[in-house]
Design a protein around this motif. Structure first.
Motif, mmCIF file in Angstrom:
data_model
loop_
_atom_site.group_PDB
_atom_site.id
_atom_site.type_symbol
_atom_site.label_atom_id
_atom_site.label_comp_id
_atom_site.label_asym_id
_atom_site.label_seq_id
_atom_site.Cartn_x
_atom_site.Cartn_y
_atom_site.Cartn_z
ATOM 1 N N THR A 56 1.064 -1.211 0.024
ATOM 2 C CA THR A 56 -0.028 -0.040 -0.407
ATOM 3 C C THR A 56 1.123 1.523 -0.134
ATOM 4 O OG1 THR A 56 -1.838 -1.480 0.856
ATOM 5 C CG2 THR A 56 -2.029 1.112 1.368
ATOM 6 N N HIS A 57 1.703 0.586 0.589
ATOM 7 C CA HIS A 57 3.019 2.180 0.653
ATOM 8 C C HIS A 57 4.341 1.936 -0.209
ATOM 9 C CE1 HIS A 57 0.231 3.649 3.684
ATOM 10 N NE2 HIS A 57 0.609 2.572 4.095
ATOM 11 N N PHE A 58 4.810 1.902 -1.290
ATOM 12 C CA PHE A 58 3.832 2.918 -2.193
ATOM 13 C C PHE A 58 3.988 2.408 -3.762
ATOM 14 C CE2 PHE A 58 2.537 5.448 -5.508
ATOM 15 C CZ PHE A 58 1.093 6.285 -4.591
ATOM 16 N N GLY A 59 3.313 1.482 -4.427
ATOM 17 C CA GLY A 59 3.650 1.109 -5.855
ATOM 18 C C GLY A 59 3.957 -0.335 -5.730
ATOM 19 N N ARG A 60 4.648 -0.946 -7.486
ATOM 20 C CA ARG A 60 5.155 -2.176 -8.149
ATOM 21 C C ARG A 60 6.457 -1.723 -7.062
ATOM 22 N NH1 ARG A 60 4.438 -6.065 -12.642
ATOM 23 N NH2 ARG A 60 6.681 -6.655 -12.553
ATOM 24 N N LEU A 61 7.070 -3.377 -6.782
ATOM 25 C CA LEU A 61 8.307 -3.951 -5.813
ATOM 26 C C LEU A 61 9.085 -4.707 -6.549
ATOM 27 C CD1 LEU A 61 7.739 -2.458 -1.943
ATOM 28 C CD2 LEU A 61 8.338 -1.152 -4.271
ATOM 29 N N GLU A 62 9.953 -4.747 -7.163
ATOM 30 C CA GLU A 62 10.779 -5.204 -7.051
ATOM 31 C C GLU A 62 12.609 -5.489 -6.985
ATOM 32 O OE1 GLU A 62 10.846 -6.885 -11.411
ATOM 33 O OE2 GLU A 62 8.909 -5.492 -11.556
ATOM 34 N N PRO A 63 13.518 -6.045 -7.387
ATOM 35 C CA PRO A 63 13.191 -7.668 -6.682
ATOM 36 C C PRO A 63 13.015 -7.853 -5.781
ATOM 37 C CG PRO A 63 16.258 -6.897 -6.636
ATOM 38 C CD PRO A 63 14.763 -5.736 -6.594
ATOM 39 N N VAL A 64 11.878 -8.884 -5.763
ATOM 40 C CA VAL A 64 11.792 -9.508 -4.739
ATOM 41 C C VAL A 64 12.035 -10.122 -2.918
ATOM 42 C CG1 VAL A 64 9.734 -10.968 -3.062
ATOM 43 C CG2 VAL A 64 8.971 -9.597 -5.647
ATOM 44 N N GLN A 65 13.295 -11.187 -3.378
ATOM 45 C CA GLN A 65 14.165 -11.390 -2.585
ATOM 46 C C GLN A 65 14.881 -10.457 -2.370
ATOM 47 O OE1 GLN A 65 14.263 -14.795 -1.804
ATOM 48 N NE2 GLN A 65 13.663 -15.780 -3.362
ATOM 49 N N ARG A 66 15.505 -9.483 -3.333
ATOM 50 C CA ARG A 66 16.943 -8.434 -2.292
ATOM 51 C C ARG A 66 15.246 -7.681 -1.350
ATOM 52 N NH1 ARG A 66 19.317 -5.064 -5.889
ATOM 53 N NH2 ARG A 66 17.768 -3.584 -5.957
ATOM 54 N N LEU A 67 14.573 -7.187 -1.872
ATOM 55 C CA LEU A 67 13.546 -6.601 -0.309
ATOM 56 C C LEU A 67 13.425 -7.271 0.403
ATOM 57 C CD1 LEU A 67 11.566 -4.705 -3.462
ATOM 58 C CD2 LEU A 67 13.989 -4.026 -1.796
ATOM 59 N N ALA A 68 13.565 -8.887 0.265
ATOM 60 C CA ALA A 68 12.820 -9.025 1.742
ATOM 61 C C ALA A 68 13.994 -9.503 2.289
ATOM 62 C CB ALA A 68 12.124 -10.759 1.075
ATOM 63 N N ALA A 69 15.124 -9.768 1.908
ATOM 64 C CA ALA A 69 16.633 -10.064 2.742
ATOM 65 C C ALA A 69 16.718 -8.802 4.033
ATOM 66 C CB ALA A 69 17.557 -10.115 2.180
ATOM 67 N N GLN A 70 16.372 -7.290 3.002
ATOM 68 C CA GLN A 70 16.116 -6.410 4.468
ATOM 69 C C GLN A 70 15.503 -6.135 4.704
ATOM 70 O OE1 GLN A 70 16.833 -3.103 0.702
ATOM 71 N NE2 GLN A 70 18.125 -4.125 -0.028
#
Length: 315
Positions: free
Chosen positions: A223-237
């Motif tokens: 919801t905050h905000f918009g499309r995000l990728e790459p998913v794996q790297r962001l999940a690790a963060q």
């Protein structure tokens, strides 16, 4: 903004641009909103619907990730404009949509009546017969396109993420953190966990993030905000920061209540601003802290509530 899978990103206008999004999914002339912002957002959602070539009667669903007011405050007012839509919400959140008085009272106790009216507008109830409770795995059909609700606690116990197999994407509400477009750099999007009051559960949040990653989505739409990728790297963060935030909270736990909250705020400011600078943010520490001020405060409150609840557990 839209993409080839009929996903429209709508800025709800809450607080500032690119802070709070709702999504419109269009499939074969039918529509579904995911989250809706606040009462003041309703004209923006209806305008986005018209821009997509749909009328209010073409909307079948308003699907809420959870009932926090920046996601669901405008639900009742929007439903008044959508004659054929039903509202889909986690079973723990359904009663608050039918009778939002407790939501209003709780938020008013924090923000005051004047601020509530300015930021959110009076909450409007949704008729019980129009509310669909969505436990884990509940799917709705949008012109043959399945949208699957996934119970994803950690940020809140009444939280669903929405998996859209047709696009290969997930609408994550607040489970997959918050990412503001001002912080985008050549390194990609910047992300921060959302640990606001009052149901923070760090182990559950870790598990929910892993559950979304296991779907191997091509992108995440928070919801905050918009499309995000790459998913794996962001999940690790996110995992790394949740652990760091827990460590900050535990270190502050011995302090008196006011001093503890100040220590939590200071620790989170240092964590987030430091990460923003390493991410390539060039707007200065003070501006980064200003843009993240809401999250610093709410996340500090959430960690404080978690510490209190943790301290009440039997040893």
């Amino acid at each position: 903004m839209t993409n080839s899978h009929g996903i429209h990103v709508i800025d709800t206008g809450f607080v500032r641009p690119h802070l709070d999004a709702a999504y419109l999914i269009v499939e074969k002339g039918r529509g579904a909103f995911i989250d809706c912002g606040v009462n003041h957002s309703v004209p923006r959602l209806l305008a986005a619907l018209a821009d997509a070539g749909l009328a209010p009667g073409d909307v079948d669903w308003l699907i809420l990730t959870h009932v926090h007011l920046d996601h669901a405050g405008g639900a009742g007012a929007l439903m008044q404009q959508l004659p054929n839509a039903r509202l889909v919400v986690h079973p723990r959140g359904a009663r608050h949509m039918i009778d939002p008085s407790r939501l209003w009272a709780g938020a008013t106790a924090v923000y005051g009546e004047a601020e509530m009216q300015r930021s959110y507008g009076q909450l409007v109830p949704v008729a019980a017969e129009r509310v669909v409770e969505a436990p884990d795995g509940h799917a709705v059909e949008l012109a043959g396109r399945r949208l699957v609700c996934l119970d994803t606690p950690g940020h809140a116990r009444h939280h669903n993420a929405i998996h859209d197999p047709a696009s290969g994407c997930v609408f994550s509400g607040d489970t997959f953190g918050v990412s503001y477009r001002e912080f985008d750099t050549a390194q990609g999007p910047f992300i921060v966990p959302a640990t606001s009051p009052s149901e923070l559960d760090p182990p559950a949040l870790h598990r929910s993030i892993d559950r979304l990653v296991a779907l191997q989505p091509g992108a995440i739409y928070p919801t905050h905000f918009g499309r995000l990728e790459p998913v794996q790297r962001l999940a690790a963060q996110l995992h790394e920061q949740i652990d760091a935030m827990v460590a900050i909270a535990v270190a502050a736990d011995c302090a008196a209540r006011d001093a503890r909250h100040a220590a939590l705020r200071a620790g989170l400011r240092q964590l987030y601003v430091g990460r923003a600078l390493r991410h390539g943010w060039s707007g200065g520490e003070d501006e980064a802290a200003r843009l993240l001020a809401i999250d610093i405060e709410l996340n500090a409150q959430g960690l404080g509530v978690w510490l209190d609840r943790r301290g009440q557990r039997p040893s």
